[in-house]
Design a protein around this motif. Structure first.
Motif, short mmCIF file in Angstrom:
data_model
loop_
_atom_site.label_atom_id
_atom_site.label_comp_id
_atom_site.label_asym_id
_atom_site.label_seq_id
_atom_site.Cartn_x
_atom_site.Cartn_y
_atom_site.Cartn_z
N GLN A 26 0.84 -1.19 0.00
CA GLN A 26 0.00 0.00 0.00
C GLN A 26 0.88 1.25 0.00
OE1 GLN A 26 -3.44 0.13 -0.21
NE2 GLN A 26 -3.18 -2.05 -0.64
N VAL A 27 0.91 1.94 -1.13
CA VAL A 27 1.72 3.15 -1.26
C VAL A 27 0.90 4.23 -1.95
CG1 VAL A 27 3.89 1.85 -1.39
CG2 VAL A 27 2.67 2.47 -3.51
N ILE A 28 1.37 5.46 -1.83
CA ILE A 28 0.84 6.55 -2.63
C ILE A 28 1.71 6.61 -3.88
CG2 ILE A 28 0.49 9.04 -2.76
CD1 ILE A 28 -0.07 9.04 0.22
N LYS A 29 1.14 6.29 -5.00
CA LYS A 29 1.91 6.04 -6.22
C LYS A 29 1.83 7.26 -7.14
CE LYS A 29 2.60 2.36 -9.57
NZ LYS A 29 2.52 3.22 -10.78
N LEU A 30 2.88 8.08 -7.09
CA LEU A 30 2.93 9.31 -7.88
C LEU A 30 4.15 9.30 -8.79
CD1 LEU A 30 2.08 11.83 -4.99
CD2 LEU A 30 0.48 10.66 -6.52
N ASN A 31 4.44 8.14 -9.37
CA ASN A 31 5.69 8.00 -10.13
C ASN A 31 5.52 7.60 -11.59
OD1 ASN A 31 4.80 5.40 -9.32
ND2 ASN A 31 6.86 4.58 -9.57
N ILE A 342 0.22 13.71 -10.47
CA ILE A 342 -0.88 14.27 -9.70
C ILE A 342 -1.81 13.14 -9.25
CG2 ILE A 342 -2.78 15.91 -9.65
CD1 ILE A 342 0.11 17.07 -9.99
N GLY A 343 -1.96 13.00 -7.95
CA GLY A 343 -2.86 12.01 -7.40
C GLY A 343 -4.19 12.65 -7.04
N THR A 344 -4.95 11.96 -6.21
CA THR A 344 -6.16 12.57 -5.66
C THR A 344 -5.74 13.73 -4.76
OG1 THR A 344 -6.16 11.14 -3.72
CG2 THR A 344 -7.34 10.34 -5.69
N GLN A 345 -6.68 14.58 -4.41
CA GLN A 345 -6.33 15.70 -3.54
C GLN A 345 -5.79 15.21 -2.21
OE1 GLN A 345 -6.34 18.97 -4.61
NE2 GLN A 345 -5.08 19.09 -2.76
N GLN A 346 -6.34 14.12 -1.69
CA GLN A 346 -5.85 13.55 -0.44
C GLN A 346 -4.40 13.08 -0.57
OE1 GLN A 346 -8.18 10.25 0.97
NE2 GLN A 346 -7.13 10.12 2.94
N GLU A 347 -4.08 12.45 -1.71
CA GLU A 347 -2.71 11.99 -1.94
C GLU A 347 -1.75 13.16 -2.09
OE1 GLU A 347 -3.52 7.71 -4.17
OE2 GLU A 347 -3.55 9.57 -5.34
#
Length: 363
Positions: A26-31, A342-347
């Motif tokens: 589970q990661v925030i994937k902005l790559n 750009i992810g969701t605003q939360q990300e």
């Protein structure tokens, strides 16, 4: 293991390295510049209908010419279906372009800071190339492609907006580039055009040497199905068809065609999600600038940012420790920048909070 069976071509290849795709974690994937939102609900409905209760439709080969999607794209872009070519992602379309339209005695020209797959294609197909430096502000300077010593070229490839910088050229500059190179093909890769640039597809009716490449992976949120296309003069499209039919006659599978068609037809959803990404991008740029980051102007679904007090490699590593992935390129001129999708605003908010802690600790 021995490489003695490798061809000479394979031995010297320097393959493209895709962004990290974590499995299960589970990661925030902005790559990898993926869309943070799912595709249109009409896509899922169309896919379920196409598969059917027993999946029997999957036993048949897809429409080899992607006739329905080409017709819909032609309507959308106000061109003829014969001016549209579909492929298995825009990377495959670009591969066919390099092989079918850019392999000449003179070198292909493209910026020194651009999509790194271009040099890979040149190596794979044995194409000479010349990199034209972008300016100190990382902008593509069209005049540098128009100098007399560079007029004899095997073609020109421009990403607009550029990747990984995110900076867009106006239509007037692309027009100058096309008009200044009437004897060679000018390829404009518009993978990110929906996020702030202006498409030059309308110009293909006037300039037979202009070819525009698009993808469903970014603004259409269909990266997992691999759908790309090109729009241009019929003779350019015929060249791509000849390469395709000598390589893989069925490149776009039946489900991808169904999904693409449904996506094009839900324009309201497309506009809504596109605007949400743009709003988050602009907010993220402001937030990072307040933390001291230098952020280049972006017309894409990513930003290109650096911080004067933190090494980009160290910042990427620190973010990864916090389970946030961004992209760092170890390349000349840009090794102090991070490309942040750009992810969701939360990300995006989570990224800003992490950067605030890292910059504060490093100060």
């Amino acid at each position: 293991m021995s490489s003695k069976f490798w061809s000479d071509t394979v031995k010297v290849l320097n393959p493209y390295v895709p962004g990290e795709q974590p499995q299960g974690e589970q990661v925030i994937k902005l790559n990898t510049n993926e869309n943070p939102y799912p595709p249109s609900p009409l896509v899922q409905q169309a896919l379920l209908k196409a598969i059917g209760p027993d999946g029997a439709a999957l036993r048949l080969y897809p429409n080899a010419e992607s006739t329905g999607v080409r017709a819909e794209l032609a309507r959308y872009h106000q061109v003829l279906p014969e001016q549209v070519f579909l492929g298995n992602g825009s990377d495959e379309v670009l591969g066919h372009i390099f092989q079918g339209l850019l392999k000449h005695k003179d070198p292909v020209l493209f910026p020194d800071v651009t999509y790194s797959f271009y040099t890979v294609y040149c190596g794979l197909f044995g194409i000479e190339y010349e990199k034209i430096p972008v300016t100190e502000d990382y902008e593509v300077h069209v005049d540098d492609f128009l100098r007399p010593e560079r007029r004899a070229n095997g073609g020109i490839v421009i990403v607009n907006p550029n990747a990984p910088t995110g900076i867009a050229l106006p239509v007037s500059e692309i027009t100058r580039l096309v008009e200044g190179n009437p004897q060679s093909v000018v390829v404009v890769d518009e993978a990110y055009i929906d996020y702030g640039g202006e498409s030059v597809i309308p110009l293909v009716q006037k300039y037979p040497n202009l070819l525009v490449v698009r993808t469903f992976s970014k603004s259409r949120a269909l990266a997992g199905l691999r759908i790309g296309y090109a729009v241009g003069d019929r003779m350019l499209i015929e060249a791509l068809e000849r390469v395709k039919n000598s390589f893989n006659s069925y490149p776009v599978d039946c489900l991808a065609q169904v999904a693409a068609l449904a996506s094009i037809q839900d324009n309201d959803y497309f506009e809504q999600r596109k605007n949400a990404v743009i709003a988050s991008r602009d907010q993220l740029r402001r937030d990072l600038q307040q933390l001291g980051f230098v952020v280049l102007p972006s017309a894409t679904n990513f930003i290109f940012a650096s911080h004067p007090k933190v090494q980009a490699s160290a910042l990427a590593a620190e973010l990864k420790q916090r389970k946030i992935l961004v992209r760092h390129f170890k390349a000349p001129r840009i090794d102090q920048f991070l490309r942040i999708s750009i992810g969701t605003q939360q990300e995006c908010d989570a990224l800003v909070a992490a950067c605030r802690d890292i910059v504060k600790f490093s100060a």
